[in-house]
Every structure is written in C-alpha cells, then in structure tokens.
Design a protein around this motif. Structure first.
Motif, PDB file in Angstrom:
ATOM      1  N   THR A 239       0.838  -1.188   0.000  1.00 43.17           N
ATOM      2  CA  THR A 239       0.000   0.000   0.000  1.00 43.17           C
ATOM      3  C   THR A 239       0.873   1.237   0.000  1.00 43.17           C
ATOM      4  O   THR A 239       2.001   1.217   0.496  1.00 43.17           O
ATOM      5  CB  THR A 239      -0.931   0.014   1.235  1.00 43.17           C
ATOM      6  N   ALA A 240       0.367   2.318  -0.583  1.00 40.55           N
ATOM      7  CA  ALA A 240       1.140   3.556  -0.656  1.00 40.55           C
ATOM      8  C   ALA A 240       0.191   4.731  -0.733  1.00 40.55           C
ATOM      9  O   ALA A 240      -0.970   4.611  -1.153  1.00 40.55           O
ATOM     10  CB  ALA A 240       2.073   3.544  -1.863  1.00 40.55           C
ATOM     11  N   ASP A 241       0.692   5.887  -0.332  1.00 39.48           N
ATOM     12  CA  ASP A 241      -0.083   7.113  -0.408  1.00 39.48           C
ATOM     13  C   ASP A 241       0.890   8.274  -0.579  1.00 39.48           C
ATOM     14  O   ASP A 241       2.052   8.184  -0.176  1.00 39.48           O
ATOM     15  CB  ASP A 241      -0.922   7.308   0.858  1.00 39.48           C
ATOM     16  N   GLY A 242       0.419   9.345  -1.185  1.00 41.08           N
ATOM     17  CA  GLY A 242       1.272  10.503  -1.439  1.00 41.08           C
ATOM     18  C   GLY A 242       0.571  11.793  -1.073  1.00 41.08           C
ATOM     19  O   GLY A 242      -0.661  11.879  -1.054  1.00 41.08           O
ATOM     20  N   LYS A 243       1.375  12.802  -0.792  1.00 43.31           N
ATOM     21  CA  LYS A 243       0.837  14.108  -0.412  1.00 43.31           C
ATOM     22  C   LYS A 243       1.820  15.174  -0.841  1.00 43.31           C
ATOM     23  O   LYS A 243       3.032  15.050  -0.627  1.00 43.31           O
ATOM     24  CB  LYS A 243       0.654  14.157   1.110  1.00 43.31           C
TER      25      LYS A 243
ATOM     26  N   CYS B  68       5.847  10.552  -0.176  1.00 40.25           N
ATOM     27  CA  CYS B  68       5.158   9.266  -0.326  1.00 40.25           C
ATOM     28  C   CYS B  68       5.511   8.351   0.840  1.00 40.25           C
ATOM     29  O   CYS B  68       6.661   8.314   1.283  1.00 40.25           O
ATOM     30  CB  CYS B  68       5.554   8.586  -1.631  1.00 40.25           C
ATOM     31  N   VAL B  69       4.507   7.636   1.309  1.00 43.37           N
ATOM     32  CA  VAL B  69       4.691   6.643   2.367  1.00 43.37           C
ATOM     33  C   VAL B  69       4.116   5.328   1.877  1.00 43.37           C
ATOM     34  O   VAL B  69       3.002   5.286   1.344  1.00 43.37           O
ATOM     35  CB  VAL B  69       3.996   7.068   3.675  1.00 43.37           C
ATOM     36  N   GLY B  70       4.887   4.267   2.039  1.00 39.30           N
ATOM     37  CA  GLY B  70       4.434   2.947   1.617  1.00 39.30           C
ATOM     38  C   GLY B  70       4.618   1.923   2.709  1.00 39.30           C
ATOM     39  O   GLY B  70       5.406   2.122   3.638  1.00 39.30           O
TER      40      GLY B  70
ATOM     41  N   TRP C  76       7.990   2.661   4.871  1.00 37.94           N
ATOM     42  CA  TRP C  76       9.077   3.451   4.301  1.00 37.94           C
ATOM     43  C   TRP C  76       8.508   4.759   3.756  1.00 37.94           C
ATOM     44  O   TRP C  76       7.378   4.783   3.261  1.00 37.94           O
ATOM     45  CB  TRP C  76       9.762   2.681   3.173  1.00 37.94           C
ATOM     46  N   ALA C  77       9.274   5.835   3.884  1.00 39.19           N
ATOM     47  CA  ALA C  77       8.848   7.141   3.376  1.00 39.19           C
ATOM     48  C   ALA C  77       9.929   7.727   2.488  1.00 39.19           C
ATOM     49  O   ALA C  77      11.118   7.554   2.741  1.00 39.19           O
ATOM     50  CB  ALA C  77       8.548   8.081   4.541  1.00 39.19           C
ATOM     51  N   GLU C  78       9.516   8.404   1.451  1.00 35.03           N
ATOM     52  CA  GLU C  78      10.425   9.072   0.536  1.00 35.03           C
ATOM     53  C   GLU C  78       9.842  10.430   0.180  1.00 35.03           C
ATOM     54  O   GLU C  78       8.628  10.647   0.233  1.00 35.03           O
ATOM     55  CB  GLU C  78      10.621   8.253  -0.748  1.00 35.03           C
TER      56      GLU C  78
ATOM     57  N   ALA D  85      11.435   6.250  -6.036  1.00 32.81           N
ATOM     58  CA  ALA D  85      12.303   5.775  -4.954  1.00 32.81           C
ATOM     59  C   ALA D  85      11.555   4.845  -4.005  1.00 32.81           C
ATOM     60  O   ALA D  85      12.099   3.846  -3.528  1.00 32.81           O
ATOM     61  CB  ALA D  85      12.858   6.967  -4.187  1.00 32.81           C
ATOM     62  N   LEU D  86      10.293   5.165  -3.744  1.00 36.02           N
ATOM     63  CA  LEU D  86       9.511   4.338  -2.814  1.00 36.02           C
ATOM     64  C   LEU D  86       9.268   2.954  -3.374  1.00 36.02           C
ATOM     65  O   LEU D  86       9.536   1.939  -2.703  1.00 36.02           O
ATOM     66  CB  LEU D  86       8.179   5.023  -2.522  1.00 36.02           C
TER      67      LEU D  86
END
Length: 288
Positions: free
Chosen positions: A195-199, A230-232, A269-271, A286-287
């Motif tokens: 799963t991932a999300d971005g802001k 981004c956080v995954g 993990w966060a990028e 990168a994520l």
C-alpha cells in the motif's frame, strides 16, 4: 575541566549523601511529593554526570605508546598534544581527553584509541540523546523538541542543531533497511499487501533579495511550490473470511473486528522528492 577517577567518585559520593539528606529534610518539612520529585530528578542528573565522568576517567586517554597501527596497516605516531573532545550526554556535557595518532599536528588524525574503546559517535551528541531527541522531533517541530529537552534534561540544543542531527541520522536509514534479516517464512501470511499514499508538501522558499515579484499565475500554476512525499507499507496477512451479512450489518461488522488477522512483519518506508547530485529523485520511483 578534566578530573581524575578519584575526584569524580568522591564528587558522586558527596552528591549521593546530599540526596539522602535532602529527602530527610523534605520529609521533616512536609514538602509536597511533586516538589520532592522534581528536585530529586534534578539532583539525579548531576549524580549521573559525575558517575559517567568517573567511568570515562577510568578509561585513561587511550595512549598505546609512541606508535600505533591504523586499520589499513599503516603505523602512525602519537602526536605531542592531547586532543580533547566534547561529549554531550543526557546528563550534560563532558570533556574527554584523548591521545591521538597521525603524521603530524595539523594533518588528519588517523587513529583515536579511546574513541574506539568507548564507541564514541562522530558528532558531539551521545547515541542515547540522539535517540530521545529524534523521538521528540518525530512528534513536533525541532524548536518544540528543543524546549522539551531543556525542560526535562536542562539541555538547550537549538532547532538548527536538531535538524542537522535528523539529517545525519537519516543517512543511516538505507543501510539499516538493507541489513534487516528476512522474516522467517513460517511466520508469514499467504497474502502479500502493498500500500502507498502521497501528499504534496509546501516547501519554504529561500528569501529573495529585492522587491517581491508580482505576476498573474498561469493555468496550472500553483501558489505554493510543493514536493511529493510518499509513504508505503508492505506486509503479509492471513485471509479475513466473512459472509455478506458480516459486511453489511454494522453490528456484526463491529463484532467481527476483533477477529481481523494482524499484519505480519510490516515494513513502512517514506520518501520525498528531492535533489541528489543536481538531479531530481522522484518520491514515487524511490519508494516503489
């Protein structure tokens, strides 16, 4: 000031005796327990500083003789001047005197045996203090973390210092992540979840010289310059088998919530999109 092991031990004993006397006086005077608690903690920090100083003093200065072999097999000589370094612990700052080895004064120091023996960090701050400081920085601003450390420990690290500390610690994250062992297969679930999300995060622009330019934004141009964060997460999990009624009925759904399987070996993990070597590294790439 450099003190001997005997001086540090004597000071610690005097501080302990003062602590014991204070508790007796506080009991006779009928002081509030929170007042006693605050004063005890303050004095215990001082006692810890003395005991840590005694520990360091007992290690000597790391003098191995006129010469010492370096990690690459080169023989370096002991420099005539003792090199002191600052070490900031949770109890306060210490000065550590060390014998160092190299070619000559003014050149790169090739070996510091006492640093090796004590496992000293590259910077001034102890690993424990870095740990506590970064935990505070995760939950608030650098300035607020500094105020919390001052209230708790009497230390006054600036916001800029804490920011540099965060950058230095973050540099070890990729190597740490790569060194993590693979989870035991028997502990994994049959389903792999990614799963991932971005802001978009507004970035503070550097101050501009001269008058601020005014212009009408074109189509698609934003008021603030943002960079993507981004956080995954990835983990395995057991299937959560439910009937239609379990999903549609709110009461049953709440009752079944306790049966939901727990994620196994979850990694987060966060990028953030950033410039590396003059090139843009996108957070999404990168994520993933």
């Amino acid at each position: 000031m450099i003190i001997t092991p005997e001086q540090a031990s004597l000071k610690a004993q005097q501080q302990f005796d003062a602590l014991r006397d204070y508790v007796g006086r506080a009991a006779r005077d009928g002081q509030r327990i929170d007042t006693v608690e605050r004063e005890l903690f303050r004095q215990l920090l001082g006692l810890g500083h003395s005991l840590l100083s005694a520990f360091v003093a007992q290690q000597g200065d790391g003098d191995l003789g006129p010469q010492a072999e370096t990690a690459d097999g080169h023989v370096a000589r002991r420099l005539p001047e003792r090199h002191d370094r600052r070490y900031v612990s949770v109890f306060g700052a210490l000065t550590i005197a060390r014998a160092v080895y190299g070619s000559r004064e003014g050149q790169r120091i090739e070996r510091v045996p006492l640093d090796e023996r004590l496992g000293l960090p590259e910077g001034d701050f102890s690993y424990l203090l870095e740990d506590w400081a970064q935990r505070l920085c995760l939950n608030g601003s650098f300035a607020e973390a500094g105020r919390s450390l001052e209230m708790l420990l009497g230390l006054k690290p600036g916001a800029r210092t804490l920011e540099h500390m965060s950058r230095a610690v973050a540099g070890y994250a990729p190597a740490f992540q790569d060194a993590l062992p693979s989870p035991p297969p028997e502990e994994e679930g049959p389903l792999l979840v990614v799963t991932a999300d971005g802001k978009g995060v507004p970035m503070r622009r550097p101050p501009q010289e001269g008058p601020k330019p005014h212009h009408r934004r074109t189509k698609g141009e934003k008021a603030n310059k943002k960079q993507m964060a981004c956080v995954g997460a990835v983990y395995t999990i057991e299937p959560f088998v439910r009937k239609v009624d379990d999903i549609l009925d709110e009461v049953l759904r709440d009752e079944r919530a306790g049966d939901r399987p727990e994620p196994q070996h979850k990694h987060v993990w966060a990028e953030m999109t950033r410039q590396v070597g003059g090139e843009t590294v996108h957070a999404k790439e990168a994520l993933f």
